[in-house]
Design a protein around this motif. Structure first.
Motif, short mmCIF file in Angstrom:
data_model
loop_
_atom_site.label_atom_id
_atom_site.label_comp_id
_atom_site.label_asym_id
_atom_site.label_seq_id
_atom_site.Cartn_x
_atom_site.Cartn_y
_atom_site.Cartn_z
N ASP A 199 83.37 42.99 71.07
CA ASP A 199 82.92 41.78 71.77
C ASP A 199 84.04 40.97 72.39
OD1 ASP A 199 84.14 40.72 69.52
OD2 ASP A 199 82.53 39.29 69.09
N SER A 220 78.21 47.40 68.02
CA SER A 220 77.56 46.15 68.43
C SER A 220 78.31 45.56 69.62
CB SER A 220 77.52 45.14 67.28
OG SER A 220 76.54 45.50 66.33
N ASN A 229 63.45 50.61 70.12
CA ASN A 229 64.72 50.23 69.50
C ASN A 229 64.88 50.69 68.06
OD1 ASN A 229 65.13 48.96 71.92
ND2 ASN A 229 65.10 46.88 71.12
N TYR A 249 64.00 41.38 70.51
CA TYR A 249 65.13 42.27 70.75
C TYR A 249 66.11 42.25 69.58
CZ TYR A 249 69.29 44.21 73.00
OH TYR A 249 70.40 44.96 73.30
N GLU A 250 66.54 41.06 69.18
CA GLU A 250 67.56 40.98 68.14
C GLU A 250 67.03 41.38 66.78
OE1 GLU A 250 70.48 37.65 70.22
OE2 GLU A 250 69.27 37.06 68.49
N THR A 284 73.76 45.35 68.86
CA THR A 284 74.16 44.20 69.67
C THR A 284 74.85 43.18 68.78
OG1 THR A 284 73.39 42.33 71.01
CG2 THR A 284 71.89 43.13 69.34
N GLU A 285 75.79 42.45 69.36
CA GLU A 285 76.41 41.37 68.58
C GLU A 285 75.39 40.30 68.20
OE1 GLU A 285 79.00 38.59 70.26
OE2 GLU A 285 77.74 38.15 71.98
N LYS A 325 66.97 45.16 66.76
CA LYS A 325 68.32 45.70 66.66
C LYS A 325 68.89 45.49 65.25
CE LYS A 325 69.25 47.36 70.79
NZ LYS A 325 69.66 48.77 71.02
N ASN A 332 64.47 45.46 76.18
CA ASN A 332 64.81 44.04 76.16
C ASN A 332 63.72 43.31 76.94
OD1 ASN A 332 65.99 41.58 75.89
ND2 ASN A 332 67.81 42.05 77.09
#
Length: 256
Positions: free
Chosen positions: A247, A189, A120, A161-162, A148-149, A165, A99
């Motif tokens: 979440d 997630s 990742n 990062y997103e 991840t959400e 992922k 991250n």
């Protein structure tokens, strides 16, 4: 959900979600090879896990190894170590994540993007490939990738990062299709979890963030670990290619 006689590799396991996953697997009777970059962190984590036994049902054994999840040589070593130590490589939990410092996609450092994707995306693929070749192709197994959400939205500054992922989420689907029926591959997630990695997000406004979540609290590493252990267990024997969103209901929270 006893997993006696099974062996797992958990990356990024020296703290946070990875450490909690290792705790959950050991409590279920599985043996765990815990990995992380920081050698001291790995040693301390292994000591804590060994000391946390207590009485009751059989706990698994735990060993530690160092290296970067983005290094294919390291992932190969981990798989062979797991086989030598425990006699099998039944589970892989790709939890390690890069991250990097916040930056927009249009002017972020290209080197940061490469490193983020190495850890990742390419690292998890390399680890699953090695486990498949050495053990899972003949004996089966299960894989859980921690996503991840954030793949369901776009967080400011989190492009590298997103996006990486999101690639891992799609890779999960492909691996699930390719490795069935012997190997199940799923992802989890997490929402906002109270880890050191995410401290700069939750600590300044924990009360407000919790109040905006239907469950009225932030996640704990153990919340995610419980989902991971379930997905690895025989209780999820007919589950593959899915992403489990954990979440606290944040995605269904009423808009204000």
């Amino acid at each position: 959900m006893r997993l006696d006689g099974r062996a797992a590799i958990v990356t990024g396991g020296s703290r946070g979600i990875g450490f909690a996953v290792a705790q959950g697997l050991l409590a279920s009777g599985a043996d765990v090879l815990l990995t992380a970059r920081d050698g001291i962190g790995v040693e301390e984590a292994v000591e804590r896990l060994r000391a946390g036994g207590g009485s009751g049902e059989r706990r698994g054994r735990v060993e530690g190894r160092t290296g970067s999840a983005g290094d294919p040589d390291a992932t190969d070593r981990w798989v062979r170590s797991c086989l030598e130590l425990f006699g099998s490589v039944d589970f892989v939990v790709n939890n390690a994540g890069a991250n990097q410092p916040l930056a927009p996609a249009v002017n972020g450092d290209p080197a940061v993007w490469l490193d983020t994707f190495a850890v990742n995306v390419h690292g998890p693929l390399a680890l699953v490939r090695a486990a498949w070749q050495v053990w899972m192709r003949e004996h089966g197994g299960a894989v859980v990738n921690v996503v991840t959400e954030g793949v369901h939205g776009a967080g400011p500054g989190l492009a590298a990062y997103e996006t990486s992922k999101a690639a891992l989420l799609q890779l999960t689907r492909h691996l699930a299709a390719e490795l069935a029926p012997g190997v199940r591959v799923n992802s989890v997630s997490p929402g906002l979890v109270r880890t050191e990695l995410a401290r700069h997000y939750w600590e300044p406004a924990e009360r407000q963030l919790a109040s905006a979540t239907p469950m009225r609290r932030l996640g704990e590493p153990e919340d995610i670990a419980a989902a991971v252990v379930w997905l690895l267990s025989p209780a999820a024997a007919w589950v593959t290619g899915t992403d489990l969103l954990v979440d606290g209901g944040r995605r269904v929270a009423p808009r204000r």
